[in-house]
Design a protein around this motif. Structure first.
Motif, PDB file in Angstrom:
ATOM      1  N   PRO A  46      -4.443  -2.868  -2.105  1.00 48.11           N
ATOM      2  CA  PRO A  46      -4.860  -2.747  -0.707  1.00 48.11           C
ATOM      3  C   PRO A  46      -5.620  -1.464  -0.403  1.00 48.11           C
ATOM      4  O   PRO A  46      -6.369  -1.414   0.551  1.00 48.11           O
ATOM      5  CB  PRO A  46      -3.537  -2.790   0.063  1.00 48.11           C
ATOM      6  CG  PRO A  46      -2.494  -2.454  -0.923  1.00 48.11           C
ATOM      7  CD  PRO A  46      -2.987  -2.902  -2.249  1.00 48.11           C
ATOM      8  N   GLU A  47      -5.445  -0.416  -1.238  1.00 49.54           N
ATOM      9  CA  GLU A  47      -6.117   0.843  -0.899  1.00 49.54           C
ATOM     10  C   GLU A  47      -7.626   0.789  -1.120  1.00 49.54           C
ATOM     11  O   GLU A  47      -8.343   1.663  -0.677  1.00 49.54           O
ATOM     12  CB  GLU A  47      -5.504   2.020  -1.673  1.00 49.54           C
ATOM     13  CG  GLU A  47      -5.551   1.914  -3.170  1.00 49.54           C
ATOM     14  CD  GLU A  47      -4.278   1.275  -3.733  1.00 49.54           C
ATOM     15  OE1 GLU A  47      -3.861   0.225  -3.200  1.00 49.54           O
ATOM     16  OE2 GLU A  47      -3.736   1.820  -4.703  1.00 49.54           O
ATOM     17  N   PHE A  48      -8.103  -0.278  -1.808  1.00 46.95           N
ATOM     18  CA  PHE A  48      -9.545  -0.393  -2.024  1.00 46.95           C
ATOM     19  C   PHE A  48     -10.199  -1.391  -1.064  1.00 46.95           C
ATOM     20  O   PHE A  48     -11.352  -1.755  -1.219  1.00 46.95           O
ATOM     21  CB  PHE A  48      -9.850  -0.785  -3.478  1.00 46.95           C
ATOM     22  CG  PHE A  48      -9.292   0.196  -4.477  1.00 46.95           C
ATOM     23  CD1 PHE A  48      -9.275   1.544  -4.179  1.00 46.95           C
ATOM     24  CD2 PHE A  48      -8.803  -0.228  -5.700  1.00 46.95           C
ATOM     25  CE1 PHE A  48      -8.761   2.466  -5.083  1.00 46.95           C
ATOM     26  CE2 PHE A  48      -8.291   0.689  -6.608  1.00 46.95           C
ATOM     27  CZ  PHE A  48      -8.266   2.036  -6.300  1.00 46.95           C
ATOM     28  N   ASP A  52       1.457   8.480   1.653  1.00 47.69           N
ATOM     29  CA  ASP A  52       2.077   9.753   1.306  1.00 47.69           C
ATOM     30  C   ASP A  52       2.473  10.486   2.582  1.00 47.69           C
ATOM     31  O   ASP A  52       1.625  10.741   3.434  1.00 47.69           O
ATOM     32  CB  ASP A  52       1.038  10.582   0.519  1.00 47.69           C
ATOM     33  CG  ASP A  52       1.640  11.874   0.017  1.00 47.69           C
ATOM     34  OD1 ASP A  52       2.806  12.144   0.328  1.00 47.69           O
ATOM     35  OD2 ASP A  52       0.921  12.607  -0.686  1.00 47.69           O
ATOM     36  N   GLY A  63      -5.611  16.253   2.363  1.00 44.72           N
ATOM     37  CA  GLY A  63      -4.318  15.829   1.837  1.00 44.72           C
ATOM     38  C   GLY A  63      -4.450  14.363   1.442  1.00 44.72           C
ATOM     39  O   GLY A  63      -5.412  13.986   0.778  1.00 44.72           O
ATOM     40  N   PRO A  64      -3.543  13.504   1.900  1.00 41.77           N
ATOM     41  CA  PRO A  64      -3.655  12.090   1.548  1.00 41.77           C
ATOM     42  C   PRO A  64      -4.556  11.309   2.507  1.00 41.77           C
ATOM     43  O   PRO A  64      -4.761  10.114   2.324  1.00 41.77           O
ATOM     44  CB  PRO A  64      -2.211  11.605   1.670  1.00 41.77           C
ATOM     45  CG  PRO A  64      -1.591  12.493   2.684  1.00 41.77           C
ATOM     46  CD  PRO A  64      -2.286  13.817   2.613  1.00 41.77           C
ATOM     47  N   ARG A  73      -6.873   7.959  -5.054  1.00 50.41           N
ATOM     48  CA  ARG A  73      -7.725   8.929  -4.365  1.00 50.41           C
ATOM     49  C   ARG A  73      -8.892   9.335  -5.244  1.00 50.41           C
ATOM     50  O   ARG A  73     -10.011   9.497  -4.768  1.00 50.41           O
ATOM     51  CB  ARG A  73      -6.919  10.184  -4.014  1.00 50.41           C
ATOM     52  CG  ARG A  73      -6.142  10.048  -2.744  1.00 50.41           C
ATOM     53  CD  ARG A  73      -5.418  11.341  -2.434  1.00 50.41           C
ATOM     54  NE  ARG A  73      -4.016  11.076  -2.218  1.00 50.41           N
ATOM     55  CZ  ARG A  73      -3.054  12.000  -2.231  1.00 50.41           C
ATOM     56  NH1 ARG A  73      -3.367  13.256  -2.483  1.00 50.41           N
ATOM     57  NH2 ARG A  73      -1.817  11.667  -2.000  1.00 50.41           N
ATOM     58  N   MET A 127      -7.573   6.107   6.570  1.00 43.48           N
ATOM     59  CA  MET A 127      -6.210   5.714   6.203  1.00 43.48           C
ATOM     60  C   MET A 127      -5.531   6.799   5.369  1.00 43.48           C
ATOM     61  O   MET A 127      -6.151   7.776   4.976  1.00 43.48           O
ATOM     62  CB  MET A 127      -6.228   4.395   5.422  1.00 43.48           C
ATOM     63  CG  MET A 127      -6.974   4.486   4.105  1.00 43.48           C
ATOM     64  SD  MET A 127      -6.819   2.958   3.176  1.00 43.48           S
ATOM     65  CE  MET A 127      -8.295   2.975   2.194  1.00 43.48           C
ATOM     66  N   ASN A 128      -4.261   6.555   5.125  1.00 41.86           N
ATOM     67  CA  ASN A 128      -3.457   7.449   4.295  1.00 41.86           C
ATOM     68  C   ASN A 128      -3.340   6.816   2.911  1.00 41.86           C
ATOM     69  O   ASN A 128      -2.787   5.734   2.755  1.00 41.86           O
ATOM     70  CB  ASN A 128      -2.081   7.581   4.956  1.00 41.86           C
ATOM     71  CG  ASN A 128      -1.121   8.434   4.168  1.00 41.86           C
ATOM     72  OD1 ASN A 128      -1.059   8.360   2.948  1.00 41.86           O
ATOM     73  ND2 ASN A 128      -0.352   9.231   4.876  1.00 41.86           N
ATOM     74  N   VAL A 129      -3.923   7.486   1.920  1.00 43.90           N
ATOM     75  CA  VAL A 129      -3.863   6.962   0.554  1.00 43.90           C
ATOM     76  C   VAL A 129      -2.853   7.781  -0.237  1.00 43.90           C
ATOM     77  O   VAL A 129      -3.042   8.984  -0.419  1.00 43.90           O
ATOM     78  CB  VAL A 129      -5.247   7.045  -0.128  1.00 43.90           C
ATOM     79  CG1 VAL A 129      -5.189   6.441  -1.519  1.00 43.90           C
ATOM     80  CG2 VAL A 129      -6.287   6.323   0.705  1.00 43.90           C
ATOM     81  N   GLY A 130      -1.789   7.130  -0.683  1.00 48.29           N
ATOM     82  CA  GLY A 130      -0.703   7.860  -1.330  1.00 48.29           C
ATOM     83  C   GLY A 130      -0.973   8.210  -2.782  1.00 48.29           C
ATOM     84  O   GLY A 130      -0.749   9.342  -3.203  1.00 48.29           O
ATOM     85  N   MET A 187       0.844  -1.198   0.000  1.00 46.65           N
ATOM     86  CA  MET A 187       0.000   0.000   0.000  1.00 46.65           C
ATOM     87  C   MET A 187       0.878   1.246   0.000  1.00 46.65           C
ATOM     88  O   MET A 187       1.893   1.300   0.693  1.00 46.65           O
ATOM     89  CB  MET A 187      -0.862  -0.049   1.257  1.00 46.65           C
ATOM     90  CG  MET A 187      -1.547   1.230   1.598  1.00 46.65           C
ATOM     91  SD  MET A 187      -3.251   1.206   1.039  1.00 46.65           S
ATOM     92  CE  MET A 187      -3.687   2.900   1.326  1.00 46.65           C
ATOM     93  N   VAL A 188       0.493   2.232  -0.812  1.00 48.44           N
ATOM     94  CA  VAL A 188       1.274   3.465  -0.894  1.00 48.44           C
ATOM     95  C   VAL A 188       0.753   4.478   0.127  1.00 48.44           C
ATOM     96  O   VAL A 188      -0.443   4.725   0.198  1.00 48.44           O
ATOM     97  CB  VAL A 188       1.149   4.086  -2.297  1.00 48.44           C
ATOM     98  CG1 VAL A 188       2.004   5.328  -2.384  1.00 48.44           C
ATOM     99  CG2 VAL A 188       1.536   3.084  -3.346  1.00 48.44           C
TER     100      VAL A 188
END
Lengths: 65, 296
Positions: B239-241, A54, B171-172, B190, B182-185, A51-52
């Motif tokens: 993983p971000e989804f 930022d 922001g993220p 996004r 969570m933090n999505v890079g 996972m990315v």
């Protein structure tokens, strides 16, 4: 058997060289532009299924959860 | 007084019906194939036979026959571990895992249903022996209905209020209202989350519900059921989804983020409301003195 890393930083991608100290646990990739940063992060995350995240200082972390 | 043949037959019949009545494809999507049914029906039949045969055995003063019931209990505990093992092994293949609490819960339900079959057949056999076939069947039916009512579970609907929560980014950082998820890079991720993602807020009705919803197993069960019912827009390695549930520690509200294949907020809220409250996650601090005092 399935062996893998979890809950660790797999890679660091940054365009802000000063903010990252090389030689830590994770490989560091340098990028020159935002686009390159984004692209590298995407590629590495898809390859490692990590996972990315930022950090907003020009640095992305790839972490496997 | 009726012949043993009738006693045993009616007992087995009613016990098997009891097991069958509890065996339906439900939101858990399991079991879903005839093979799966057959396993449980066969075991239900065995359970019913044990219950039915117990009556003539006891009447003939064959008290050692009771030890067979102990054997049955052992057998049914095996069912529980069988279910647990097979579901746990399949966890890796699920995009959104059930979580160990939910698996334990499902396994326990399967075990208890066999005991229900035993008691139903025992009850109806006694009815046939002391009264007649008609009353034996009535006893069995009453027991089946009774077990249905008793085994009805609490759901998220009854312990909380579920409503839509607005997804937004700072922001993220992805938020559902004021709950940080969570933090999505990646910018592209996004964008997809903003376009297709949905957020839900679950407000606990009281302190019991607040403690229950804080449990990680309960939260995982909600995420699993919601994505099983609405489908999920995610593939392996994205993983971000993954649907995530986080808690507002000040109020006890929990916020869920999900990208369903069918982005319909009404259905999502309904799906969340139908998730059972997991036995091992259920907390009741309000039923203790200290908990009650602390709540005022």
């Amino acid at each position: 058997m399935d062996i893998g890393l979890k809950e660790t930083i797999i890679a660091v991608i940054t365009k802000n060289k000063a903010s990252v100290s090389p030689g830590g646990g994770a490989p560091v990739f340098y990028a020159d532009t935002d686009e390159e940063l984004e692209k590298l992060a995407m590629y590495i995350s898809r390859i490692t299924t990590g996972m990315v995240h930022d950090l907003e200082n020009g640095t992305y972390l790839i972490i496997k959860h | 007084m009726n012949s043993y043949g009738e006693v045993v037959t009616v007992g087995i019949l009613m016990g098997s019906i009891a097991r069958f009545a509890l065996l339906k494809i439900d939101y858990r999507q399991y079991p879903s194939y005839p093979q799966g049914y057959l396993v449980h029906l066969a075991l239900g039949f065995i359970a019913a036979s044990l219950g039915a045969v117990a009556v003539p055995a006891l009447i003939e003063k064959e008290y050692t026959a009771v030890t067979f019931l102990a054997l049955a209990a052992q057998q049914f505990r095996d069912i529980r571990s069988m279910e647990r093992e097979s579901l746990a092994k399949l966890e890796d293949t699920e995009l959104v895992p059930r979580g160990s609490a939910y698996i334990e819960d499902i396994a326990k339900v399967f075990e208890s249903r066999n005991y229900m079959a035993i008691f139903t057949s025992l009850g109806s056999s006694l009815g046939v022996y002391y009264l007649n076939i008609f009353w034996g069947i009535i006893t069995g039916m009453v027991l089946i209905i009774l077990f249905h009512l008793v085994s009805r579970r609490q759901t998220i609907r009854s312990i909380s209020v579920v409503r839509e929560g607005k997804l937004h980014f700072k922001g993220p950082l992805l938020y559902v209202e004021d709950i940080l998820i969570m933090n999505v890079g990646l910018k592209n991720s996004r964008k997809i989350i903003k376009e297709k993602g949905l957020g839900v807020i679950i407000e606990p009705k009281d302190d019991n519900a607040r403690a229950t919803l804080a449990n990680m197993g309960q939260r995982q069960a909600i995420a699993h059921d919601a994505s099983a019912l609405l489908g999920i827009r995610k593939d392996f390695g994205e993983p971000e989804f993954t649907p995530l549930i986080r808690r507002n520690h000040a109020t006890g509200e929990i916020g869920m983020f999900i990208i369903p294949s069918e982005p319909d907020i009404e259905c999502l809220i309904e799906a969340v409301k139908r998730v059972p409250v997991i036995e091992s996650s259920k907390r009741t601090p309000l039923s203790s003195e200290v908990g009650k005092k602390a709540a005022d």
